[in-house]
Design a protein around this motif. Sequence first.
Motif, mmCIF file in Angstrom:
data_model
loop_
_atom_site.group_PDB
_atom_site.id
_atom_site.type_symbol
_atom_site.label_atom_id
_atom_site.label_comp_id
_atom_site.label_asym_id
_atom_site.label_seq_id
_atom_site.Cartn_x
_atom_site.Cartn_y
_atom_site.Cartn_z
ATOM 1 N N GLU A 133 0.926 -1.208 0.165
ATOM 2 C CA GLU A 133 -0.070 0.102 0.203
ATOM 3 C C GLU A 133 0.764 1.271 0.012
ATOM 4 O OE1 GLU A 133 -3.937 -1.381 2.403
ATOM 5 O OE2 GLU A 133 -2.111 -1.017 3.590
ATOM 6 N N LYS A 134 1.790 1.170 0.599
ATOM 7 C CA LYS A 134 2.803 2.328 0.661
ATOM 8 C C LYS A 134 3.373 2.685 -0.666
ATOM 9 C CE LYS A 134 4.853 1.959 5.378
ATOM 10 N NZ LYS A 134 5.823 1.721 6.307
ATOM 11 N N SER A 135 3.884 1.320 -1.499
ATOM 12 C CA SER A 135 4.433 1.722 -2.547
ATOM 13 C C SER A 135 3.433 2.307 -3.596
ATOM 14 C CB SER A 135 5.051 0.368 -3.146
ATOM 15 O OG SER A 135 3.935 -0.696 -3.547
ATOM 16 N N ILE A 136 2.137 1.752 -3.587
ATOM 17 C CA ILE A 136 0.877 2.168 -4.494
ATOM 18 C C ILE A 136 0.919 3.790 -4.124
ATOM 19 C CG2 ILE A 136 -1.196 2.397 -4.969
ATOM 20 C CD1 ILE A 136 -1.488 -0.807 -4.725
ATOM 21 N N PHE A 137 0.803 4.162 -2.754
ATOM 22 C CA PHE A 137 0.582 5.506 -2.295
ATOM 23 C C PHE A 137 1.894 6.622 -2.844
ATOM 24 C CE2 PHE A 137 1.271 8.983 0.521
ATOM 25 C CZ PHE A 137 -0.024 9.767 0.574
ATOM 26 N N ASN A 138 3.244 5.972 -2.760
ATOM 27 C CA ASN A 138 4.082 6.989 -3.062
ATOM 28 C C ASN A 138 4.157 7.060 -4.709
ATOM 29 O OD1 ASN A 138 5.247 7.315 -0.504
ATOM 30 N ND2 ASN A 138 6.190 5.494 -0.535
ATOM 31 N N SER A 139 3.711 5.975 -5.253
ATOM 32 C CA SER A 139 3.730 5.885 -6.705
ATOM 33 C C SER A 139 2.872 6.997 -7.124
ATOM 34 C CB SER A 139 3.407 4.692 -7.430
ATOM 35 O OG SER A 139 4.349 3.670 -6.995
ATOM 36 N N ILE A 140 1.588 7.050 -6.699
ATOM 37 C CA ILE A 140 0.531 8.065 -7.174
ATOM 38 C C ILE A 140 0.988 9.376 -6.699
ATOM 39 C CG2 ILE A 140 -1.612 8.796 -6.556
ATOM 40 C CD1 ILE A 140 -2.455 5.724 -6.430
ATOM 41 N N LEU A 141 1.529 9.628 -5.643
ATOM 42 C CA LEU A 141 2.004 10.760 -5.151
ATOM 43 C C LEU A 141 3.152 11.459 -5.949
ATOM 44 C CD1 LEU A 141 1.758 13.190 -2.743
ATOM 45 C CD2 LEU A 141 3.588 11.768 -1.635
ATOM 46 N N PHE A 142 4.407 10.664 -6.048
ATOM 47 C CA PHE A 142 5.437 11.217 -6.653
ATOM 48 C C PHE A 142 5.040 11.389 -8.381
ATOM 49 C CE2 PHE A 142 7.989 9.454 -3.262
ATOM 50 C CZ PHE A 142 7.988 10.662 -2.632
ATOM 51 N N SER A 143 4.100 10.658 -8.980
ATOM 52 C CA SER A 143 3.718 10.908 -10.352
ATOM 53 C C SER A 143 3.125 12.029 -10.478
ATOM 54 C CB SER A 143 3.088 9.720 -10.874
ATOM 55 O OG SER A 143 1.872 9.384 -10.274
ATOM 56 N N ALA A 144 2.204 12.399 -9.391
ATOM 57 C CA ALA A 144 1.359 13.680 -9.497
ATOM 58 C C ALA A 144 2.283 14.659 -9.173
ATOM 59 C CB ALA A 144 0.471 13.574 -8.232
ATOM 60 N N ILE A 145 3.199 14.889 -8.362
ATOM 61 C CA ILE A 145 4.264 15.840 -8.213
ATOM 62 C C ILE A 145 5.069 15.937 -9.509
ATOM 63 C CG2 ILE A 145 6.233 16.424 -6.962
ATOM 64 C CD1 ILE A 145 5.186 15.103 -4.383
ATOM 65 N N ALA A 146 5.705 14.952 -10.105
ATOM 66 C CA ALA A 146 6.174 14.977 -11.306
ATOM 67 C C ALA A 146 5.249 15.594 -12.450
ATOM 68 C CB ALA A 146 6.834 13.685 -11.936
ATOM 69 N N MET A 147 3.829 15.430 -12.597
ATOM 70 C CA MET A 147 3.205 16.038 -13.448
ATOM 71 C C MET A 147 2.863 17.448 -13.331
ATOM 72 S SD MET A 147 0.088 13.106 -14.288
ATOM 73 C CE MET A 147 -0.111 12.649 -12.679
ATOM 74 N N VAL A 148 2.871 17.740 -11.884
ATOM 75 C CA VAL A 148 2.834 19.298 -11.525
ATOM 76 C C VAL A 148 4.050 20.059 -11.949
ATOM 77 C CG1 VAL A 148 2.741 20.975 -9.712
ATOM 78 C CG2 VAL A 148 1.203 18.860 -9.807
ATOM 79 N N ILE A 149 5.326 19.434 -11.751
ATOM 80 C CA ILE A 149 6.454 20.211 -11.917
ATOM 81 C C ILE A 149 6.741 20.153 -13.746
ATOM 82 C CG2 ILE A 149 9.024 19.834 -11.982
ATOM 83 C CD1 ILE A 149 8.769 18.591 -9.222
ATOM 84 N N TYR A 150 6.446 19.165 -14.284
ATOM 85 C CA TYR A 150 6.346 19.109 -15.794
ATOM 86 C C TYR A 150 5.461 20.249 -16.279
ATOM 87 C CZ TYR A 150 6.168 17.892 -20.699
ATOM 88 O OH TYR A 150 6.093 17.963 -22.241
ATOM 89 N N THR A 151 4.153 20.263 -15.917
ATOM 90 C CA THR A 151 3.196 21.069 -16.271
ATOM 91 C C THR A 151 3.751 22.521 -16.132
ATOM 92 O OG1 THR A 151 1.616 19.605 -15.979
ATOM 93 C CG2 THR A 151 0.930 21.769 -16.427
ATOM 94 N N SER A 152 4.227 22.859 -14.709
ATOM 95 C CA SER A 152 4.478 24.274 -14.548
ATOM 96 C C SER A 152 5.967 24.543 -15.414
ATOM 97 C CB SER A 152 4.786 24.415 -13.026
ATOM 98 O OG SER A 152 6.018 23.463 -12.597
ATOM 99 N N TYR A 153 6.795 23.754 -15.739
ATOM 100 C CA TYR A 153 8.065 23.915 -16.583
ATOM 101 C C TYR A 153 7.495 24.234 -17.908
ATOM 102 C CZ TYR A 153 12.147 23.158 -19.234
ATOM 103 O OH TYR A 153 13.397 23.224 -19.959
ATOM 104 N N VAL A 154 6.552 23.624 -18.546
ATOM 105 C CA VAL A 154 6.000 23.766 -19.929
ATOM 106 C C VAL A 154 5.143 25.134 -19.963
ATOM 107 C CG1 VAL A 154 4.788 22.799 -21.684
ATOM 108 C CG2 VAL A 154 6.502 21.583 -20.422
ATOM 109 N N PHE A 155 4.078 25.303 -19.136
ATOM 110 C CA PHE A 155 3.237 26.207 -19.351
ATOM 111 C C PHE A 155 3.331 27.506 -18.753
ATOM 112 C CE2 PHE A 155 0.960 22.082 -20.576
ATOM 113 C CZ PHE A 155 0.730 22.614 -21.780
ATOM 114 N N VAL A 156 4.098 27.660 -17.450
ATOM 115 C CA VAL A 156 4.051 28.757 -16.708
ATOM 116 C C VAL A 156 4.754 29.782 -17.418
ATOM 117 C CG1 VAL A 156 5.049 29.716 -14.704
ATOM 118 C CG2 VAL A 156 3.551 27.549 -14.701
ATOM 119 N N PRO A 157 5.986 29.695 -17.996
ATOM 120 C CA PRO A 157 6.535 30.497 -18.973
ATOM 121 C C PRO A 157 5.926 31.103 -19.901
ATOM 122 C CG PRO A 157 8.144 28.642 -18.497
ATOM 123 C CD PRO A 157 6.676 28.283 -18.142
#
Length: 88
Positions: A38-62
């Motif tokens: 359960e920890k691995s599933i939670f961590n996978s979802i959390l870190f993939s969501a964080i990665a998507m936010v970082i990528y989106t802000s890198y691409v679209f914010v500028p």
Amino acid sequence: MICEPACRMNFKNLREYLAWLYYQYLLITGIYVLEPWEKSIFNSILFSAIAMVIYTSYVFVPIHVRLALEFFSGIFGGQPESTMALMN
């Protein structure tokens, strides 16, 4: 290169500090009560969501910042780039 005792101590302190940070992460999120799978599933979802936010802000914010600066410079009397090229 031979590591002196002070160097070993720094690595030990770093390892202890990282372990403390991980323990804080477990306590804050409350996942210390979960089973390992359960920890691995939670961590996978959390870190993939964080990665998507970082990528989106890198691409679209500028792009949005540039458009906002162009918009506000037009409102507050800034000269558009096209007329600047004609003046030269």
